[in-house]
Design an enzyme around this catalytic site. Structure first.
Site, PDB file in Angstrom:
ATOM      1  CG  ASP A 194      35.155  -4.155 -16.469  1.00  0.00           C
ATOM      2  OD1 ASP A 194      35.078  -3.843 -17.529  1.00  0.00           O
ATOM      3  OD2 ASP A 194      35.940  -3.648 -15.384  1.00  0.00           O
ATOM      4  CG  HIS A 367      39.317  -4.925 -15.137  1.00  0.00           C
ATOM      5  ND1 HIS A 367      38.339  -4.069 -15.473  1.00  0.00           N
ATOM      6  CD2 HIS A 367      40.527  -4.645 -15.429  1.00  0.00           C
ATOM      7  CE1 HIS A 367      39.187  -2.499 -15.869  1.00  0.00           C
ATOM      8  NE2 HIS A 367      39.997  -3.594 -16.062  1.00  0.00           N
TER       9      HIS A 367
END
Length: 554
Positions: A194, A367
């Site tokens: 990611d 994140h």
């Protein structure tokens, strides 16, 4: 000599963009799909509701596609499933809450009976064709998020999904560091990681930090509190409900998506709501102001959301009152900054005190920042590295980070949607490209709005439209009635009579010329009218409206 086995990684969405994440992994005659997301339209996509990945490649190879596995329940990872499952009814694997949220979406589309959903939990291993798919617990801003390790005959591919390495998650479900390290010890062929927050140094703060900020804000607030956040951020909702209960406030929920997720998460046991804490909106209106908290959608300033309607004063049940504390517990998605700023301004105008991310610890990302990304690379120690989930600059920065971690440049691949990356145990290379792109969904139409329609919408939005209606005698070619001119979005008719009168004369002249030259083809006559009128209007106004000639025969 036997040919070396190869596995192909084919991104169909989510690279070079934020959203519509979709990745295909192919071995022999078998394809496994990871995630199936949508994205919200950019400004130039006028009137489009959502954007989903182009699945032409999967449709062309439909007998090879074995299943779709999901990493978590966010729209950018599951939002396209109702559209895709209509064309490819594949088995779908996901964790309990992910499938719970998905079922709600499928119900809206009338697909809940057809879909084949398989529930998995972290540490489960599922055999799908030649793939052994393992689910590994990670933290994210929605509970029940997992990474997937796809064990293939060539080697193990780890797809992180969206994750953060939160040491103190709200639900106590810590990332399975041990399993990632074990996989690294055995050998990971490729890591797909990611890239959303790769531009941020350090670590992403823990979700529990928000709980402390909530506590402080709730303690100081004298009147009503309105908390706007993403409906799917169940941990955030839990912290708001827990804090409200602590300060003896009741909670009312505003916004359809918030009500849906709340009831699904509560039903499945992911939300603990003390008895008597939730109240209906009309009951909330009768309570003293210091006894109520509203949970609302609209943290992105979406025009139809609850918070926006409250700020603009046109929500049926809740209006903003001076003295309200409004907490916007989210960061604007890139492209939404103006919308959010406008709502914040409007809330201040209504006399509310607004607490938003720029000035407080009211939101943390779901994140990983740079140090967590490095840790993921160090734990898994992959041979090949492919940054995913991010705009192009993010992918490049993540690739640079991997290089600093000692992964050789020739083993790092920054891909584009549609590229086919073939990996053997020793080497990897991009061998081709498949169809990939975006499909636009507008109302009930999927993919029927293309570039031509968008170009027309853009022209209509910028210069308006002029419709010319003429009635012509079929035999003689004489004008029987008209030309009449109707203008919308071009000029205000009452103030522009002389201009439109002159335009009528120009059209008449063009039609007479056509008759003289013996032109009877409708398309030729229409294009003559369009050319003459377009030239004349541009000279007079420097605008290029869309011109629609309509010719009727009698």
């Amino acid at each position: 000599m036997s040919k070396e086995p190869k596995v192909a990684i084919i991104p169909l969405g989510g690279l070079g963009e934020i959203g519509k994440n979709m990745m295909a992994v192919k071995y022999g005659e078998n394809i496994l799909v990871v995630d199936c997301g949508m994205m919200f339209p950019e400004e130039e996509l006028l009137g489009i509701d959502v954007v989903i990945p182009d699945i032409t490649y999967l449709l062309e190879n439909r007998e090879q596609v074995r299943a779709i596995v999901l990493t978590h329940g966010h729209e950018d990872h599951i939002g396209a499933l109702p559209y895709v499952l209509r064309q490819l009814n594949l088995p779908v694997y996901g964790t309990c809450l992910t499938l719970g949220i998905l079922q709600g979406k499928l119900k809206e589309h009338g697909l809940e009976r057809e879909a084949v959903l398989h529930r998995v939990k972290p540490r489960d291993v599922v055999n799908i064709g030649p793939f052994k798919v393992e689910f590994i617990r990670v933290s994210h801003s929605v509970p029940d998020a997992v990474s997937v390790a796809i064990h293939t005959p060539v080697g193990t591919i780890v797809h992180t999904g969206d994750f953060k390495l939160d040491q103190t998650p709200v639900d106590g479900a810590v990332t399975d560091f041990y399993r990632f390290a074990q996989l690294g010890e055995k050998g990971v062929l490729a890591l797909l990681s990611d890239s959303t927050n790769v531009e941020r140094p350090g670590y992403t703060m823990s979700e529990s930090v928000v709980g402390q900020t909530f506590d402080e804000t709730f303690r100081q607030a004298r009147e009503r509190i309105i908390v706007a956040t993403f409906a799917s951020n169940v941990h955030r909702l839990q912290q708001a409900i827990t804090t409200a209960h602590r300060y003896d406030r009741k909670v009312a929920v505003v916004g359809r998506s918030m009500i849906n997720v709340l009831s699904i998460a509560h039903e499945l046991g992911y939300l603990k709501i003390p008895d008597g804490t939730l109240v209906e909106l009309d009951e909330a209106a009768r309570l003293p102001k210091h006894k109520i908290v509203y949970l609302s959608t609209g943290s992105q300033g979406e025009p139809m959301s609850a918070l926006t309607r409250m700020a603009m004063g046109d929500h049926r049940q809740v209006e903003i009152l001076p003295g309200d504390t409004v907490i916007i517990s989210a960061t604007p998605i890139p492209g939404n900054e103006k919308l959010v700023a406008r709502i914040i301004d409007q809330l201040f105008k209504q006399g509310a005190q607004v607490i938003y991310e720029a000035v407080s610890g009211i939101h943390v990302s779901g994140h990983p920042s740079q140090e967590e990304l490095k840790l993921m690379i160090n734990m898994t120690r992959p041979k090949f590295f492919i940054p995913v989930h991010g705009e192009y600059r993010m992918l490049i920065k993540h690739a640079r980070l991997a290089r600093e971690m000692g992964i050789p440049e020739k083993n790092i691949f920054v891909l584009e949607n549609g590229q086919v990356l073939e990996l053997s145990r020793k080497s990897g290379r991009v061998t081709g490209r498949v169809t990939a792109g975006r499909v636009l969904v507008d109302g009930l139409g999927v993919g029927d709005v293309g570039n031509i329609v968008l170009r027309d919408r853009k022209q209509l939005s910028q210069d308006g439209i002029l419709i010319v209606v003429v009635t012509i005698n079929r035999e003689s070619g004489q004008i029987m009635a008209g030309p009449d001119i109707v203008s919308r979005g071009f000029v205000y008719v009452r103030e522009s009579e002389p201009l439109l009168e002159e335009a009528r004369e120009k059209v008449k002249g063009a039609l007479e010329k056509c008759t003289e030259r013996g032109l009877t083809e409708w398309s030729s006559i229409k294009s003559q009218v369009r050319d003459v009128l377009g030239k004349f209007l541009y000279e007079k106004t420097r605008r290029r409206p869309m011109i629609l000639p309509i010719i009727m025969e009698v």
